[in-house]
Design a protein around this motif. Structure first.
Motif, PDB file in Angstrom:
ATOM      1  N   ARG A 201     -33.415 -46.558 -10.005  1.00  0.00           N
ATOM      2  CA  ARG A 201     -34.107 -46.665 -11.286  1.00  0.00           C
ATOM      3  C   ARG A 201     -33.629 -45.654 -12.315  1.00  0.00           C
ATOM      4  N   ASN A 202     -33.431 -44.402 -11.927  1.00  0.00           N
ATOM      5  CA  ASN A 202     -33.043 -43.384 -12.901  1.00  0.00           C
ATOM      6  C   ASN A 202     -31.697 -43.715 -13.548  1.00  0.00           C
ATOM      7  N   GLU A 203     -30.740 -44.123 -12.725  1.00  0.00           N
ATOM      8  CA  GLU A 203     -29.424 -44.465 -13.272  1.00  0.00           C
ATOM      9  C   GLU A 203     -29.483 -45.774 -14.062  1.00  0.00           C
ATOM     10  N   TYR A 204     -30.339 -46.683 -13.617  1.00  0.00           N
ATOM     11  CA  TYR A 204     -30.548 -47.936 -14.356  1.00  0.00           C
ATOM     12  C   TYR A 204     -31.064 -47.644 -15.765  1.00  0.00           C
ATOM     13  N   ILE A 205     -32.030 -46.760 -15.874  1.00  0.00           N
ATOM     14  CA  ILE A 205     -32.598 -46.427 -17.179  1.00  0.00           C
ATOM     15  C   ILE A 205     -31.536 -45.834 -18.096  1.00  0.00           C
ATOM     16  N   LYS A 206     -30.696 -44.968 -17.553  1.00  0.00           N
ATOM     17  CA  LYS A 206     -29.613 -44.384 -18.351  1.00  0.00           C
ATOM     18  C   LYS A 206     -28.657 -45.471 -18.851  1.00  0.00           C
ATOM     19  N   ALA A 207     -28.341 -46.432 -17.986  1.00  0.00           N
ATOM     20  CA  ALA A 207     -27.432 -47.514 -18.376  1.00  0.00           C
ATOM     21  C   ALA A 207     -28.037 -48.362 -19.483  1.00  0.00           C
ATOM     22  N   VAL A 208     -29.316 -48.660 -19.360  1.00  0.00           N
ATOM     23  CA  VAL A 208     -30.004 -49.471 -20.371  1.00  0.00           C
ATOM     24  C   VAL A 208     -30.015 -48.739 -21.711  1.00  0.00           C
ATOM     25  N   GLU A 209     -30.256 -47.448 -21.672  1.00  0.00           N
ATOM     26  CA  GLU A 209     -30.234 -46.664 -22.911  1.00  0.00           C
ATOM     27  C   GLU A 209     -28.844 -46.677 -23.532  1.00  0.00           C
ATOM     28  N   ASN A 210     -27.811 -46.600 -22.708  1.00  0.00           N
ATOM     29  CA  ASN A 210     -26.437 -46.583 -23.207  1.00  0.00           C
ATOM     30  C   ASN A 210     -26.042 -47.910 -23.835  1.00  0.00           C
ATOM     31  N   MET A 211     -26.535 -48.996 -23.255  1.00  0.00           N
ATOM     32  CA  MET A 211     -26.159 -50.322 -23.751  1.00  0.00           C
ATOM     33  C   MET A 211     -27.081 -50.838 -24.840  1.00  0.00           C
TER      34      MET A 211
END
Length: 481
Positions: free
Chosen positions: A457-467
């Protein structure tokens, strides 16, 4: 070195039986459970089989074919369907799981090839790695990459890398692979399912995939892409690419266990729940295309054949609203010997035709266009009618729309490539229909699978913020139109 899972090992061992009984099996040592006892060749066939069969069965038939108006579910009394641009968070789950499963084994193949000091198998592994990661980026955007497949190092929640940086590395993989092939080094290993250890053809595939991906990202980085494309197309000695259908990367399912088709029951390929669209059928009819009877059955009314006739994509309702039995996918496509497409020579000619038509390279666009069509049709074992290019639908009109329409049919059964080309060019022009979701806008990507959102989840959230989000309308970096 870590042990291979028993399920993978079973496929590995079974794949060896595809060669004649005179093959030398002594490449496997007495301990078959350990990776350091297995050659890079032993890993190759299961990878090829696993990825190509998934791409025919799931990536093309259950996703691309719905989005790109080849197949229409029928009866169509459920609104939430991909042909209506209703994309759920589960649409890409099998794509994600399948590719990461085999990418783990590609990493093991890379290690094994380096231990064996075999540059050809390393080049093949780099090519497969580039191909699989490009497939994932093109569907999802940012994905685990630099930290992926590193569970043995304690990395259980890999970061999502920026898709632009991943593509940069993908091109580096392909460049390195092309440079290290050694045509003088022969393989004594079991023949691979694709090219039977012909590394001259493998090298052509490496560069042909490179060319495909350069065109795909060319709108986002035109100067870099077109400079490299020109270099590759003007230096065949350094960058050999497909030159004829003899070079095609098509894995054939022979029907001999374990190399069987991905359809557990062949009747599921056609079945009563899938019909062909009017867009797909009507274009082939207008083209008087000889592939039509290979791909479609004839429609029937009152149990009498009435020619080829589909139904509109997005059709909503039950059978009573259609007074005929529409054309279905011809299940001969899924019977052995079944073709699993990675890339063909026809695609190379369509790439050239597009580049010439846009004035980006020198050449004859009409010649490349016609070569692409001829190659695409002959790939299916039929000949082009002598009057084919006299038909106004087929006669070259020097438009990108016409080139991509015919490329669409050349890419039939080729994973997500029709969808990729549509997102990049906006072609072919497909009719918008009633009952369609998302304001009639083609989905731009697959949302991340639900299990990834929970487990990482933590890395997923970072990816979503980046995209900028995780919905189907967030565009992949190269999709700027």
């Amino acid at each position: 070195m870590k042990k291979i899972k028993n399920s993978i090992l079973a496929i590995v061992i079974a794949s060896l039986t595809l060669s004649s009984c005179t093959d030398n099996f002594e490449e496997i040592n007495t301990d078959p459970n350990r990776l350091d006892a297995i050659s890079p060749s032993t890993l190759l066939n299961p990878i090829l089989y696993g990825v190509t069969n998934h791409n025919s069965y799931s990536a093309y038939f259950y996703r691309n074919a719905f989005l790109m108006q080849t197949i229409v579910p029928f009866p169509s009394d459920v609104e939430e369907r991909y042909d209506r641009y209703h994309v759920t968070e589960n649409i890409g789950t099998t794509m994600w799981n399948n590719h990461y499963r085999w990418l783990k084994n590609i990493e093991e193949m890379l290690v094994a090839s380096e231990q064996a000091a075999d540059p050809n198998y390393k080049a093949v592994a780099l090519t497969l790695k580039a191909w699989c990661y490009a497939n994932l980026v093109d569907c999802f955007g940012d994905i685990p990459f630099s930290e992926a497949s590193k569970g043995e190092l304690g990395i259980t929640n890999p970061k999502f890398d920026d898709q632009r940086e991943i593509y940069k590395t993908i091109f580096e993989y392909l460049e390195e692979a092309n440079a290290i092939y050694d045509s003088n080094k022969k393989s004594n290993y079991t023949a691979d399912l694709l090219y039977a250890n012909d590394f001259t053809k493998w090298r052509k595939l490496t560069n042909s995939i490179h060319l495909r991906l350069l065109l795909q990202v060319s709108d986002a980085q035109p100067a870099i892409s077109f400079q490299k494309i020109n270099t590759m197309l003007t230096d065949a000695a350094t960058y050999p690419i497909f030159e004829s259908n003899a070079d095609n990367a098509i894995l054939i399912n022979t029907g001999i266990t374990p190399n069987i088709t991905p359809w557990p029951r062949i009747q599921d390929f056609r079945g009563g729940a899938r019909k062909l669209s009017t867009f797909f059928i009507d274009n082939l009819v207008a083209m008087d295309d000889p592939r039509l009877p290979l791909w479609a059955t004839k429609a029937k009314k009152d149990n009498v054949e009435i020619g080829y006739k589909g139904i509109p994509s997005g059709f909503f309702g039950n059978e009573s609203l259609i007074d005929y039995a529409p054309s279905e996918p011809n299940d001969a496509q899924a019977k052995t010997p079944m073709k699993n497409f990675i890339m063909t020579y026809a695609e190379i000619e369509f790439i050239k035709a597009e580049l010439i038509q846009k004035g980006l390279i020198a050449g004859d666009a009409q010649s490349a266009y016609e070569k692409g069509i001829i190659a695409a049709i002959e790939t299916w074992g039929v000949k082009v009618p002598t009057t084919y290019f006299e038909n106004p639908k087929n006669k070259f009109n020097n438009t990108l729309e016409q080139i991509i329409l015919h490329k669409y049919f050349a890419l039939h059964f080729t994973d997500n490539q029709q969808w990729n080309n549509f997102r990049r060019t906006g072609y072919p022009s497909m009719p918008l229909v009633e009952n369609i979701h998302n304001n009639g806008i083609m989905p731009s990507r697959y949302p991340y699978p639900p299990n990834i959102k929970q487990q990482n989840r933590n890395e997923y959230i970072k990816a979503v913020e980046n995209m900028g989000g995780d919905d189907m309308n967030i565009k992949i970096w190269w999709d700027i139109n």
